[in-house]
Enzyme design. Structure first.
Site, mmCIF file in Angstrom:
data_model
loop_
_atom_site.group_PDB
_atom_site.id
_atom_site.type_symbol
_atom_site.label_atom_id
_atom_site.label_comp_id
_atom_site.label_asym_id
_atom_site.label_seq_id
_atom_site.Cartn_x
_atom_site.Cartn_y
_atom_site.Cartn_z
ATOM 1 N N ARG A 170 0.860 -1.186 0.000
ATOM 2 C CA ARG A 170 0.000 0.000 0.000
ATOM 3 C C ARG A 170 0.896 1.236 0.000
ATOM 4 O O ARG A 170 2.027 1.204 0.500
ATOM 5 C CB ARG A 170 -0.886 0.019 1.242
ATOM 6 C CG ARG A 170 -1.817 -1.174 1.379
ATOM 7 C CD ARG A 170 -2.563 -1.120 2.696
ATOM 8 N NE ARG A 170 -3.521 -2.222 2.839
ATOM 9 C CZ ARG A 170 -3.227 -3.403 3.386
ATOM 10 N NH1 ARG A 170 -1.995 -3.628 3.837
ATOM 11 N NH2 ARG A 170 -4.150 -4.345 3.484
ATOM 12 N N LYS B 29 -2.625 -2.030 9.988
ATOM 13 C CA LYS B 29 -3.989 -2.489 10.275
ATOM 14 C C LYS B 29 -3.993 -3.642 11.269
ATOM 15 O O LYS B 29 -4.792 -4.584 11.170
ATOM 16 C CB LYS B 29 -4.712 -2.894 8.983
ATOM 17 C CG LYS B 29 -4.880 -1.736 8.002
ATOM 18 C CD LYS B 29 -5.779 -2.091 6.844
ATOM 19 C CE LYS B 29 -6.014 -0.885 5.941
ATOM 20 N NZ LYS B 29 -6.936 -1.168 4.830
ATOM 21 N N HIS C 270 -2.925 3.452 -5.655
ATOM 22 C CA HIS C 270 -3.522 2.145 -5.351
ATOM 23 C C HIS C 270 -3.690 1.293 -6.604
ATOM 24 O O HIS C 270 -3.732 0.058 -6.512
ATOM 25 C CB HIS C 270 -4.875 2.345 -4.671
ATOM 26 C CG HIS C 270 -5.323 1.147 -3.883
ATOM 27 N ND1 HIS C 270 -4.682 0.732 -2.726
ATOM 28 C CD2 HIS C 270 -6.341 0.261 -4.081
ATOM 29 C CE1 HIS C 270 -5.289 -0.348 -2.248
ATOM 30 N NE2 HIS C 270 -6.286 -0.653 -3.057
ATOM 31 N N ARG D 107 -0.978 -1.250 -7.049
ATOM 32 C CA ARG D 107 -1.185 -2.461 -6.240
ATOM 33 C C ARG D 107 -2.109 -3.439 -6.966
ATOM 34 O O ARG D 107 -1.887 -4.649 -6.950
ATOM 35 C CB ARG D 107 -1.759 -2.031 -4.897
ATOM 36 C CG ARG D 107 -1.916 -3.095 -3.839
ATOM 37 C CD ARG D 107 -2.124 -2.389 -2.498
ATOM 38 N NE ARG D 107 -2.997 -3.098 -1.589
ATOM 39 C CZ ARG D 107 -2.600 -4.006 -0.720
ATOM 40 N NH1 ARG D 107 -1.313 -4.344 -0.665
ATOM 41 N NH2 ARG D 107 -3.451 -4.592 0.103
ATOM 42 N N HIS E 23 -4.321 -9.086 2.988
ATOM 43 C CA HIS E 23 -5.781 -9.166 3.065
ATOM 44 C C HIS E 23 -6.189 -10.262 4.048
ATOM 45 O O HIS E 23 -5.612 -11.350 4.048
ATOM 46 C CB HIS E 23 -6.384 -9.499 1.700
ATOM 47 C CG HIS E 23 -6.305 -8.383 0.720
ATOM 48 N ND1 HIS E 23 -6.392 -8.574 -0.645
ATOM 49 C CD2 HIS E 23 -6.139 -7.044 0.890
ATOM 50 C CE1 HIS E 23 -6.284 -7.407 -1.265
ATOM 51 N NE2 HIS E 23 -6.132 -6.468 -0.346
ATOM 52 N N TYR F 20 -9.122 -7.525 -6.655
ATOM 53 C CA TYR F 20 -7.856 -7.045 -7.198
ATOM 54 C C TYR F 20 -7.451 -7.801 -8.466
ATOM 55 O O TYR F 20 -6.713 -7.277 -9.295
ATOM 56 C CB TYR F 20 -6.745 -7.199 -6.158
ATOM 57 C CG TYR F 20 -6.729 -6.139 -5.086
ATOM 58 C CD1 TYR F 20 -5.621 -5.318 -4.912
ATOM 59 C CD2 TYR F 20 -7.806 -5.951 -4.242
ATOM 60 C CE1 TYR F 20 -5.591 -4.348 -3.928
ATOM 61 C CE2 TYR F 20 -7.793 -4.989 -3.250
ATOM 62 C CZ TYR F 20 -6.687 -4.194 -3.101
ATOM 63 O OH TYR F 20 -6.670 -3.227 -2.124
#
Length: 285
Positions: free
Chosen positions: A143, A165, A230, A233, A256, A265
């Site tokens: 990211r 995260k 993004h 990615r 993820h 994605y």
């Protein structure tokens, strides 16, 4: 109006308290900022009126008429999260039902050829930092907020430990990328700290990179709607999946928790699907 409805007011102070709780839960700064933004919009929409189910349904109808369905659902999620926090679960509103799309929007899909043109445009502009930022994100799948973990020390080891995260994962730097980054650091006369920094010595943030990438669009001949960090990615994910066909492994690499997110994605555009059907050669007469 019920008495309890009069006590249910959405105020900047309440939004601030909820944001503090989200930070304590170690939500990503961007997530907290998004929730605060969405709740502030709701506060403005209410204009001082009490929070009622009828008012919230009206807000949902307003959002549905003015925003994409996915955006509506993220705003509703922010509101529902606040209602859970306050114990006002009877105010929660249902998200919109969105039919799963089989293909991504071709107008948003960045191709490998366009990616190469962006890098060449950055080099022609003499912006080596931007060229390497683009290549680092796309070659690792990180990211843009995780660029700060790419340091002189990790370039030497070839392995980056990312903590984002609430999850930790290891990302490996390709040898060719390491050589480019080592050379860049040598020209910058730096041996420690983040690789990509501003003139003031602070790590580059999303806005810096977004602005610089947009400036490349015309020279590179790439539609501005495709050019944002993004999307690099997403390009990494599509190319990796084309080569490996391992969705679970890709989910781990991208960080993820759910492979359903990873599937988004790896979606190709309908144009690619149409080409594949043509190559099947099943129309005979």
């Amino acid at each position: 109006m019920k008495k309890k409805d009069k006590l249910r007011e959405l105020t900047p102070a309440l939004i601030g308290r909820y944001a503090a709780v989200l930070r304590e839960q170690e939500k990503a700064p961007a997530t907290v900022q998004k929730y605060v933004h969405d709740l502030t919009l709701l506060c403005g929409h209410l204009g001082g009126a009490a929070l009622t189910k009828a008012a919230l349904i009206g807000w949902k109808e307003y959002l549905t008429a003015n925003y994409a369905a996915a955006s509506v659902n993220t705003m509703l999620a922010a509101a529902n999260g606040l209602f859970d926090f306050c114990g006002w679960t009877d105010l929660k509103v249902k998200p919109l039902k969105i039919q799963k799309s089989l293909f991504c929007n071709a107008d948003k899909e960045l191709t490998r050829e366009e990616y190469i043109r962006l890098i060449r445009a950055a080099e022609q502009d003499g912006n080596q930092r931007l060229s390497l930022v683009i290549q680092t994100i796309c070659a690792t799948g990180i990211r843009v907020s995780e660029l700060r973990f790419i340091t002189a020390e990790t370039v030497q080891s070839g392995r980056v430990e990312i903590n984002n995260k609430g999850k930790r994962r290891s990302v490996f730097l390709p040898d060719k990328l390491r050589r480019l980054l080592k050379k860049y650091l040598q020209t910058q006369k730096r041996t420690a700290g983040p690789v990509f920094i501003t003139k003031m010595g602070k790590p580059l943030d999303r806005s810096n990179i977004w602005r610089d990438m947009k400036a490349l669009c015309e020279r590179a001949g790439v539609a501005p709607g495709k050019v944002f960090p993004h999307n690099l990615r997403h390009l990494f994910a599509r190319i990796y999946y084309t080569l490996e066909k391992d969705l679970s492994r890709l989910a781990d690499i991208l960080g993820h928790s759910n492979v359903n997110t990873t599937r988004i994605y790896t979606m190709e555009s309908g144009v690619v699907h149409a080409r594949q059907m043509e190559r099947m050669g099943l129309v005979i007469t």
